[in-house]
Structures are given as C-alpha cells and as structure tokens.
Motif scaffolding. Structure first.
Motif, short mmCIF file in Angstrom:
data_model
loop_
_atom_site.label_atom_id
_atom_site.label_comp_id
_atom_site.label_asym_id
_atom_site.label_seq_id
_atom_site.Cartn_x
_atom_site.Cartn_y
_atom_site.Cartn_z
N PHE A 151 0.82 -1.20 0.00
CA PHE A 151 0.00 0.00 0.00
C PHE A 151 0.86 1.25 0.00
CE2 PHE A 151 -2.70 -3.32 1.63
CZ PHE A 151 -3.92 -3.06 1.02
N PRO A 152 0.32 2.35 -0.56
CA PRO A 152 1.10 3.59 -0.60
C PRO A 152 1.21 4.21 0.79
CG PRO A 152 -1.10 3.98 -1.45
CD PRO A 152 -0.98 2.50 -1.20
N ALA A 153 2.40 4.65 1.14
CA ALA A 153 2.64 5.34 2.39
C ALA A 153 3.12 6.73 2.07
CB ALA A 153 3.70 4.60 3.21
N GLU A 154 3.00 7.60 3.02
CA GLU A 154 3.58 8.93 2.84
C GLU A 154 4.25 9.32 4.14
OE1 GLU A 154 0.49 12.39 3.23
OE2 GLU A 154 -0.26 10.88 1.86
N THR A 155 5.14 10.26 4.04
CA THR A 155 5.93 10.68 5.18
C THR A 155 5.51 12.08 5.58
OG1 THR A 155 7.73 9.33 4.35
CG2 THR A 155 8.27 10.95 6.03
N ALA A 156 5.35 12.28 6.88
CA ALA A 156 4.97 13.59 7.40
C ALA A 156 6.12 14.18 8.19
CB ALA A 156 3.75 13.46 8.30
N ASP A 167 -1.40 7.52 -4.47
CA ASP A 167 -1.61 6.23 -5.08
C ASP A 167 -1.10 6.27 -6.53
OD1 ASP A 167 -3.53 7.64 -6.52
OD2 ASP A 167 -5.18 6.93 -5.28
N GLU A 168 -1.31 5.17 -7.22
CA GLU A 168 -0.82 5.08 -8.60
C GLU A 168 -1.48 6.12 -9.50
OE1 GLU A 168 -0.78 1.88 -12.30
OE2 GLU A 168 -1.22 1.18 -10.28
N LEU A 169 -2.78 6.33 -9.33
CA LEU A 169 -3.50 7.30 -10.15
C LEU A 169 -2.96 8.71 -9.91
CD1 LEU A 169 -5.72 7.91 -12.14
CD2 LEU A 169 -7.34 8.00 -10.25
N ALA A 170 -2.72 9.07 -8.65
CA ALA A 170 -2.17 10.39 -8.34
C ALA A 170 -0.79 10.55 -8.97
CB ALA A 170 -2.09 10.60 -6.83
N GLY A 171 0.01 9.47 -8.96
CA GLY A 171 1.33 9.51 -9.59
C GLY A 171 1.24 9.75 -11.09
N ARG A 172 0.27 9.10 -11.73
CA ARG A 172 0.08 9.29 -13.17
C ARG A 172 -0.34 10.72 -13.48
NH1 ARG A 172 -3.20 3.85 -14.96
NH2 ARG A 172 -1.51 2.39 -14.55
N ARG A 173 -1.26 11.27 -12.65
CA ARG A 173 -1.71 12.65 -12.87
C ARG A 173 -0.54 13.62 -12.74
NH1 ARG A 173 -6.83 11.92 -9.06
NH2 ARG A 173 -8.27 11.06 -10.59
N LYS A 174 0.28 13.39 -11.73
CA LYS A 174 1.43 14.26 -11.50
C LYS A 174 2.40 14.19 -12.69
CE LYS A 174 4.62 15.27 -7.76
NZ LYS A 174 5.09 14.85 -6.46
#
Length: 182
Positions: A151-156, A167-174
């Motif tokens: 699963f995608p994680a993010e760092t704060a 996620d993968e879709l957000a990566g593609r949009r970017k």
C-alpha cells in the motif's frame, strides 16, 4: 531544514514514526469500513498518531501501530466484545510500543478481554473452564507487516506530508502534469 530538503532524504533515513497511511488505505489494510474508521477517530477509540484531520480537506495519517490497533479492534468486534470493553483494552495497549505488543496475546470469554504474556498465564486463564478465544498480536503484526508493503505510504514532517503520490493514479496525474508543463 526546509520541507523540500526533507523530501530529498532517502526513505531509509526517515524515521518510522513519520511514515503513515491515509484513512482509505488504513481501512483496506485493517479490513474495516471508512465509516468505522471515522467513528473510532471521532470518539477517540483509535486516533491517528502521525496526523489528525484538521478541518475540511485534511487527511488523517495512521502509523503502523495505529493500523495494528485498528486490526485488533476489528477482530474483537467480530467476536462480539462490546465497544466499551474494547475501549478499555485499547487504552491499555495504547501506551505500549510495537515491540511490546508483539509479545502479547489477547484472550476473551466474550465479555472481558485479558492480556497474556507467558505460557503460564495462558494456562491460568484457561483453567476456569470457560471458552475463550485469543488474538496473538504478534500474528496480526506479522500479517500486517506482510500486507502493508503493498500500500502507498507517505511521510509527514512537522505535521505536513512530504510530497509523495497518494496512489498510482495520483502519480500518473502528476507525471502527466509535468509533461504538459515541460
């Protein structure tokens, strides 16, 4: 150090307590609905330890330990334990570190929740003759450790997410946005 500089740090150098998972991802991993997650956060049963929601549009960020506790709450609910008794058990677990949690097995007779940390305690709990079930927290932890990597994680850092795709879709949009600009 500026937020942009922290984003350049290799993932291995970022503290584990800053790596988290957004609500929908935490739900998937723990096997709960978003409605349950939201209710438990609003009633302080299981609150995200990395970042709480702070108004419209903000995202909660849950740590590995938070998701482990979510998974345990789900299992206790599935066996018929009241939310009131689950709350007592969660309050007890909240102060423990992940390594401490790995040593615990939770038992219940359907009414109360018991903690067991040794084979002798297991025998003592079972001698009463009542049927009980157990949740080996280490087993849940191993299961979670194996599945959470998918699963995608993010760092704060300082309560703000370092710029990582959700996620993968957000990566593609970017990537598509970068191609349009460049």
């Amino acid at each position: 150090m500026s937020p942009g500089a922290e984003a350049a740090l290799p993932q291995s150098e970022i503290a584990d307590e800053l790596v988290g998972y957004r609500g929908p991802t935490a739900c998937q991993i723990a096997g709960i609905t978003y409605r349950q997650l939201d209710y438990w956060a609003r009633t302080s049963l299981v609150v995200p330890s990395i970042r709480s929601a702070a108004g419209s549009g903000s995202q909660r960020l849950y740590s590995f330990k938070d998701i482990l506790v979510l998974k345990i709450v789900k299992r206790l609910l599935d066996t018929g334990i009241s939310l009131q008794n689950i709350r007592v058990a969660v309050d007890h677990l909240r102060g423990r570190g992940v390594d401490d949690l790995a040593e615990i097995t939770l038992f219940s007779d359907g009414v109360s929740v018991y903690e067991c940390t040794s084979a002798e305690e297991v025998v003592d709990l079972l001698q009463g003759g009542q049927g009980v079930f157990g949740i080996a927290v280490s087993g849940a932890m191993k299961e979670l450790s194996g599945s959470i990597a998918d699963f995608p994680a993010e760092t704060a850092v300082d309560g703000h997410a370092i710029d990582t795709p959700e996620d993968e879709l957000a990566g593609r949009r970017k990537a598509r946005a970068k191609r349009r600009i460049g």
